[in-house]
Design a protein around this motif. Structure first.
Motif, PDB file in Angstrom:
ATOM      1  N   TYR A 171      -6.749 -24.342  12.881  1.00  0.00           N
ATOM      2  CA  TYR A 171      -5.790 -23.401  13.465  1.00  0.00           C
ATOM      3  C   TYR A 171      -5.212 -22.496  12.383  1.00  0.00           C
ATOM      4  N   PRO A 172      -5.302 -21.167  12.539  1.00  0.00           N
ATOM      5  CA  PRO A 172      -4.814 -20.248  11.508  1.00  0.00           C
ATOM      6  C   PRO A 172      -3.289 -20.198  11.432  1.00  0.00           C
ATOM      7  N   GLU A 173      -2.761 -19.982  10.225  1.00  0.00           N
ATOM      8  CA  GLU A 173      -1.307 -19.877  10.039  1.00  0.00           C
ATOM      9  C   GLU A 173      -0.743 -18.661  10.743  1.00  0.00           C
ATOM     10  N   ASP A 174      -1.518 -17.584  10.782  1.00  0.00           N
ATOM     11  CA  ASP A 174      -1.055 -16.342  11.421  1.00  0.00           C
ATOM     12  C   ASP A 174      -1.707 -16.174  12.794  1.00  0.00           C
ATOM     13  N   ALA A 175      -1.735 -17.249  13.566  1.00  0.00           N
ATOM     14  CA  ALA A 175      -2.408 -17.244  14.861  1.00  0.00           C
ATOM     15  C   ALA A 175      -1.868 -16.140  15.761  1.00  0.00           C
ATOM     16  N   LYS A 176      -2.795 -15.472  16.471  1.00  0.00           N
ATOM     17  CA  LYS A 176      -2.383 -14.402  17.377  1.00  0.00           C
ATOM     18  C   LYS A 176      -3.253 -14.408  18.628  1.00  0.00           C
ATOM     19  N   ILE A 177      -2.633 -14.039  19.730  1.00  0.00           N
ATOM     20  CA  ILE A 177      -3.336 -13.832  20.987  1.00  0.00           C
ATOM     21  C   ILE A 177      -2.983 -12.434  21.470  1.00  0.00           C
ATOM     22  N   LEU A 178      -3.998 -11.676  21.849  1.00  0.00           N
ATOM     23  CA  LEU A 178      -3.802 -10.301  22.291  1.00  0.00           C
ATOM     24  C   LEU A 178      -3.868 -10.205  23.811  1.00  0.00           C
ATOM     25  N   MET A 179      -2.994  -9.370  24.369  1.00  0.00           N
ATOM     26  CA  MET A 179      -3.083  -9.048  25.789  1.00  0.00           C
ATOM     27  C   MET A 179      -4.287  -8.131  25.994  1.00  0.00           C
ATOM     28  N   ARG A 180      -4.921  -8.246  27.146  1.00  0.00           N
ATOM     29  CA  ARG A 180      -6.082  -7.410  27.459  1.00  0.00           C
ATOM     30  C   ARG A 180      -5.689  -6.273  28.406  1.00  0.00           C
ATOM     31  N   PRO A 181      -6.342  -5.102  28.275  1.00  0.00           N
ATOM     32  CA  PRO A 181      -6.037  -3.962  29.156  1.00  0.00           C
ATOM     33  C   PRO A 181      -6.232  -4.281  30.640  1.00  0.00           C
ATOM     34  N   GLU A 182      -7.204  -5.139  30.966  1.00  0.00           N
ATOM     35  CA  GLU A 182      -7.449  -5.446  32.379  1.00  0.00           C
ATOM     36  C   GLU A 182      -6.346  -6.308  32.999  1.00  0.00           C
ATOM     37  N   ASN A 183      -5.455  -6.851  32.155  1.00  0.00           N
ATOM     38  CA  ASN A 183      -4.271  -7.576  32.625  1.00  0.00           C
ATOM     39  C   ASN A 183      -3.045  -6.832  32.104  1.00  0.00           C
ATOM     40  N   PRO A 184      -2.599  -5.787  32.804  1.00  0.00           N
ATOM     41  CA  PRO A 184      -1.552  -4.903  32.273  1.00  0.00           C
ATOM     42  C   PRO A 184      -0.136  -5.484  32.281  1.00  0.00           C
ATOM     43  N   GLY A 185       0.094  -6.599  32.957  1.00  0.00           N
ATOM     44  CA  GLY A 185       1.441  -7.165  33.043  1.00  0.00           C
ATOM     45  C   GLY A 185       2.006  -7.551  31.685  1.00  0.00           C
ATOM     46  N   VAL A 186       3.288  -7.284  31.479  1.00  0.00           N
ATOM     47  CA  VAL A 186       3.942  -7.602  30.203  1.00  0.00           C
ATOM     48  C   VAL A 186       5.188  -8.471  30.385  1.00  0.00           C
ATOM     49  N   GLN A 187       5.529  -8.779  31.626  1.00  0.00           N
ATOM     50  CA  GLN A 187       6.720  -9.594  31.877  1.00  0.00           C
ATOM     51  C   GLN A 187       6.470 -11.028  31.421  1.00  0.00           C
ATOM     52  N   LEU A 188       7.351 -11.535  30.574  1.00  0.00           N
ATOM     53  CA  LEU A 188       7.175 -12.880  30.030  1.00  0.00           C
ATOM     54  C   LEU A 188       7.818 -13.915  30.945  1.00  0.00           C
ATOM     55  N   SER A 189       7.273 -15.109  30.912  1.00  0.00           N
ATOM     56  CA  SER A 189       7.759 -16.215  31.738  1.00  0.00           C
ATOM     57  C   SER A 189       7.706 -17.500  30.916  1.00  0.00           C
ATOM     58  N   SER A 190       8.250 -18.560  31.477  1.00  0.00           N
ATOM     59  CA  SER A 190       8.281 -19.837  30.757  1.00  0.00           C
ATOM     60  C   SER A 190       6.882 -20.376  30.496  1.00  0.00           C
ATOM     61  N   LEU A 191       5.998 -20.174  31.469  1.00  0.00           N
ATOM     62  CA  LEU A 191       4.596 -20.554  31.322  1.00  0.00           C
ATOM     63  C   LEU A 191       3.770 -19.295  31.487  1.00  0.00           C
ATOM     64  N   LEU A 192       2.993 -18.938  30.464  1.00  0.00           N
ATOM     65  CA  LEU A 192       2.135 -17.764  30.578  1.00  0.00           C
ATOM     66  C   LEU A 192       0.831 -18.177  31.238  1.00  0.00           C
ATOM     67  N   GLY A 193       0.565 -17.578  32.405  1.00  0.00           N
ATOM     68  CA  GLY A 193      -0.672 -17.866  33.107  1.00  0.00           C
ATOM     69  C   GLY A 193      -1.864 -17.445  32.267  1.00  0.00           C
ATOM     70  N   ASN A 194      -2.970 -18.177  32.402  1.00  0.00           N
ATOM     71  CA  ASN A 194      -4.150 -17.867  31.600  1.00  0.00           C
ATOM     72  C   ASN A 194      -5.398 -18.446  32.240  1.00  0.00           C
ATOM     73  N   SER A 195      -6.537 -17.921  31.807  1.00  0.00           N
ATOM     74  CA  SER A 195      -7.825 -18.364  32.350  1.00  0.00           C
ATOM     75  C   SER A 195      -8.509 -19.394  31.458  1.00  0.00           C
ATOM     76  N   GLU A 196      -7.818 -19.840  30.406  1.00  0.00           N
ATOM     77  CA  GLU A 196      -8.415 -20.759  29.432  1.00  0.00           C
ATOM     78  C   GLU A 196      -7.978 -22.215  29.619  1.00  0.00           C
ATOM     79  N   SER A 197      -7.311 -22.498  30.732  1.00  0.00           N
ATOM     80  CA  SER A 197      -6.810 -23.864  31.011  1.00  0.00           C
ATOM     81  C   SER A 197      -5.916 -24.377  29.890  1.00  0.00           C
ATOM     82  N   MET A 198      -5.032 -23.506  29.417  1.00  0.00           N
ATOM     83  CA  MET A 198      -4.109 -23.881  28.351  1.00  0.00           C
ATOM     84  C   MET A 198      -2.685 -23.959  28.904  1.00  0.00           C
ATOM     85  N   LEU A 199      -1.870 -24.783  28.285  1.00  0.00           N
ATOM     86  CA  LEU A 199      -0.434 -24.750  28.540  1.00  0.00           C
ATOM     87  C   LEU A 199       0.171 -23.815  27.493  1.00  0.00           C
ATOM     88  N   VAL A 200       0.464 -22.590  27.898  1.00  0.00           N
ATOM     89  CA  VAL A 200       1.048 -21.599  26.998  1.00  0.00           C
ATOM     90  C   VAL A 200       2.522 -21.520  27.337  1.00  0.00           C
TER      91      VAL A 200
END
Length: 197
Positions: free
Chosen positions: A44-73
């Motif tokens: 796991y990188p120290e400067d870990a980053k995840i980028l939002m994709r253009p096809e998912n334009p939503g930017v509203q943050l929530s307690s759990l970020l929905g995702n297609s990778e079966s992760m608890l974000v």
């Protein structure tokens, strides 16, 4: 005690919500670890980053970020709820910076929660399971998970199903804690026990 299957996709009908389609940049090939409860560790990188994709334009943050990778974000509040009730559970917390659609830092308040290992708690006969016809011991998918009450007596408040590691289950106490904290974008389905059929 009762248990719920947690939905990692969140509210897919709310297009304003931030929804992720990627694992951490640079180590996408290792995303299977988080999906199966295997430690990421030094990969796991120290400067870990995840980028939002253009096809998912939503930017509203929530307690759990929905995702297609079966992760608890999870947000900080979500993580604190788990830390409070899962002190004896082996969990890897993987912080990252969330970047917006313009590749600018958007939030540093999230982490990927990776419960390590799985828990054997299903009643395989009572559950609705699609088995592989070529490999009879191989499960293709679980249509409905039915819990064995005896097996769950020692279950922690957060775990993965042995037969379906990408499925996260929360106990009643953790569910109540999440409700008290008013965590957002958290959806679950109550799991039945084999003696409730």
């Amino acid at each position: 005690m009762s248990f719920r299957e947690l939905d990692t996709m969140g509210d897919i009908n709310n297009l304003d919500l931030c929804y992720l389609d990627d694992f951490v940049e640079g180590i996408k090939i290792q995303s299977w670890r988080v999906g199966r409860g295997v430690r990421v560790g030094e990969l796991y990188p120290e400067d870990a980053k995840i980028l939002m994709r253009p096809e998912n334009p939503g930017v509203q943050l929530s307690s759990l970020l929905g995702n297609s990778e079966s992760m608890l974000v999870a947000s900080r509040d979500f993580r604190e709820a788990i830390e409070k009730l899962c002190a004896n559970v082996e969990i890897e917390y993987l912080p990252f910076t969330l970047y917006d659609h313009h590749k600018r830092p958007y939030s540093r308040d999230y982490c990927i929660i990776n419960p390590i290992g799985t828990f054997d708690c299903l009643d395989l006969k009572a559950s609705d399971i699609v088995w592989d016809t070529e490999k009879p011991d191989n499960i293709l998918r679980i249509e409905e998970a039915v819990l064995d009450r005896e097996k769950t007596r020692a279950a922690p408040q957060l775990f993965r199903l042995k037969e379906s590691p990408h499925t996260y289950v929360v106990g009643l106490d953790l569910a109540k804690e999440m409700q008290q904290r008013k965590l957002t974008n958290v959806f679950w389905t109550r799991l039945r026990f084999n003696d409730e059929l």
